[in-house]
Design a protein around this motif. Structure first.
Motif, PDB file in Angstrom:
ATOM      1  N   ALA A   9      -8.456   0.954 -47.023  1.00 37.37           N
ATOM      2  CA  ALA A   9      -8.768  -0.161 -47.936  1.00 37.37           C
ATOM      3  C   ALA A   9     -10.147  -0.006 -48.576  1.00 37.37           C
ATOM      4  O   ALA A   9     -11.012   0.727 -48.080  1.00 37.37           O
ATOM      5  CB  ALA A   9      -8.700  -1.481 -47.171  1.00 37.37           C
ATOM      6  N   ASP A  10     -10.314  -0.711 -49.662  1.00 43.58           N
ATOM      7  CA  ASP A  10     -11.626  -0.811 -50.310  1.00 43.58           C
ATOM      8  C   ASP A  10     -12.414  -1.891 -49.561  1.00 43.58           C
ATOM      9  O   ASP A  10     -12.365  -3.065 -49.899  1.00 43.58           O
ATOM     10  CB  ASP A  10     -11.461  -1.201 -51.779  1.00 43.58           C
ATOM     11  N   ARG A  11     -13.127  -1.469 -48.530  1.00 42.09           N
ATOM     12  CA  ARG A  11     -13.765  -2.440 -47.642  1.00 42.09           C
ATOM     13  C   ARG A  11     -14.942  -3.165 -48.280  1.00 42.09           C
ATOM     14  O   ARG A  11     -15.363  -4.219 -47.798  1.00 42.09           O
ATOM     15  CB  ARG A  11     -14.192  -1.741 -46.348  1.00 42.09           C
ATOM     16  N   GLU A  12     -15.474  -2.618 -49.355  1.00 45.29           N
ATOM     17  CA  GLU A  12     -16.557  -3.321 -50.051  1.00 45.29           C
ATOM     18  C   GLU A  12     -16.054  -4.613 -50.679  1.00 45.29           C
ATOM     19  O   GLU A  12     -16.838  -5.543 -50.909  1.00 45.29           O
ATOM     20  CB  GLU A  12     -17.163  -2.411 -51.122  1.00 45.29           C
ATOM     21  N   ALA A  13     -14.760  -4.678 -50.943  1.00 48.22           N
ATOM     22  CA  ALA A  13     -14.185  -5.890 -51.534  1.00 48.22           C
ATOM     23  C   ALA A  13     -13.740  -6.890 -50.473  1.00 48.22           C
ATOM     24  O   ALA A  13     -13.279  -7.982 -50.803  1.00 48.22           O
ATOM     25  CB  ALA A  13     -13.003  -5.512 -52.424  1.00 48.22           C
ATOM     26  N   VAL A  14     -13.869  -6.517 -49.203  1.00 43.27           N
ATOM     27  CA  VAL A  14     -13.452  -7.395 -48.110  1.00 43.27           C
ATOM     28  C   VAL A  14     -14.639  -8.210 -47.635  1.00 43.27           C
ATOM     29  O   VAL A  14     -15.587  -7.676 -47.056  1.00 43.27           O
ATOM     30  CB  VAL A  14     -12.875  -6.571 -46.939  1.00 43.27           C
TER      31      VAL A  14
END
Length: 307
Positions: free
Chosen positions: A44-49
């Motif tokens: 996942a794109d963890r910066e967006a989490v």
């Protein structure tokens, strides 16, 4: 892959496993769901989490709903009664959850009990998800609504319907853990020894015995009801372990005392009992080899202990 990615996931693994098991009632399927959640998290794109816990619970819940729908179609061909796969919880003093308070232990014990999990099987997947997230883990309705992609009013309605359904159908439980343990041990000891008199002293008049073997092991394929019938059945099968090939040990399974019977060191059967009003109200016998095999790691090396 950075260490913090793994650390964050491991920080929430217990909650994810708890959600998945309560949704599915199956240990291995719950593990598969959590593994799939890990794969999605790692990619996942963890910066967006913004909130990893909410994100991971959302993924796990949706995967569990999908898996539950698949499993229910298979259950239509199941031979005899279906019971959840036994889960070792170990809530005893000194166990892995000793740091939790009495109230948290009680909630855990009830939410993973076989009786409650059987009732949850009669809920729709969405109702079950709301019940698990709200009642067992205390998630706010707004967060549950986001996880299920439903409006909050609809989720509250699902939760109220599920709570009412469970309250109407779940058996009452003995709230004194010491009394519950003592009575269960008396029952299990009498069962192993084939002691009919001892069994009749602890069985409620309307006691029910539910067995799950999936037709793969010897066990009743219909529910046995009434103290006399249940007592005589257990007294008759108890002495089978007297030839020395059997081993017996107590485990805490699904929040309650249980007896694990082994044959030549391999798990063969699990006995559990519901207690209320000082008597055994329900007896659960799990002999499906696919459901008890994973308990082999809990078999004592010395071959088990007789209760």
């Amino acid at each position: 892959m950075s260490a913090d990615v793994t650390e964050v996931f491991e920080e929430h693994r217990t909650v994810l496993e708890g959600v998945a098991y309560r949704m599915l009632g199956r240990v291995h399927d719950a593990e598969d769901v959590v593994q799939e959640a890990w794969l999605r998290w790692s990619a996942a794109d963890r910066e967006a989490v913004r909130e990893p816990r909410a994100y991971l619970v959302r993924i796990t819940t949706r995967l569990a709903i999908d898996k539950l729908r698949q499993l229910r179609s298979r259950n239509e061909a199941y031979v005899g009664p279906w019971l959840p796969e036994p889960l070792v919880t170990d809530l005893r003093p000194g166990g892995p959850r000793e740091e939790e308070g009495g109230e948290e232990r009680a909630v855990l014990a009830e939410s993973v009990s076989l009786a409650v999990l059987v009732v949850l099987e009669s809920l729709s997947p969405l109702e079950r998800a709301v019940f698990v997230l709200r009642e067992a883990f205390g998630f706010p309705y707004a967060e549950i609504a986001e996880a299920l992609e439903r409006g909050e009013p609809a989720v509250r309605q699902l939760g109220a319907r599920a709570r009412r359904h469970v309250d109407e159908r779940k058996p009452r439980f003995e709230v004194d853990p010491q009394l519950q343990r003592s009575l269960t041990e008396r029952f299990l000891k009498a069962s192993v020894e084939g002691d009919l008199e001892g069994l009749m002293a602890v069985l409620a008049p309307e006691v029910r015995l539910v067995s799950d073997s999936a037709g793969k092991a010897k066990a009743p394929r219909q529910v046995i009801a009434g103290a006399d019938k249940v007592g005589r059945f257990l007294a008759a099968v108890g002495p089978e372990g007297a030839d020395g090939a059997y081993g017996f040990s107590f485990l805490e399974i699904n929040g309650g005392q249980a007896l694990l019977a082994t044959v030549e060191g391999r798990p063969d059967a699990v006995f559990l009992a519901d207690v209320a009003d000082g008597l055994i109200q329900s007896v659960y016998l799990i002999r499906n080899p696919d459901k008890v095999a994973h308990l082999g790691v809990h078999v004592p090396e010395a071959g088990g202990e007789h209760p």
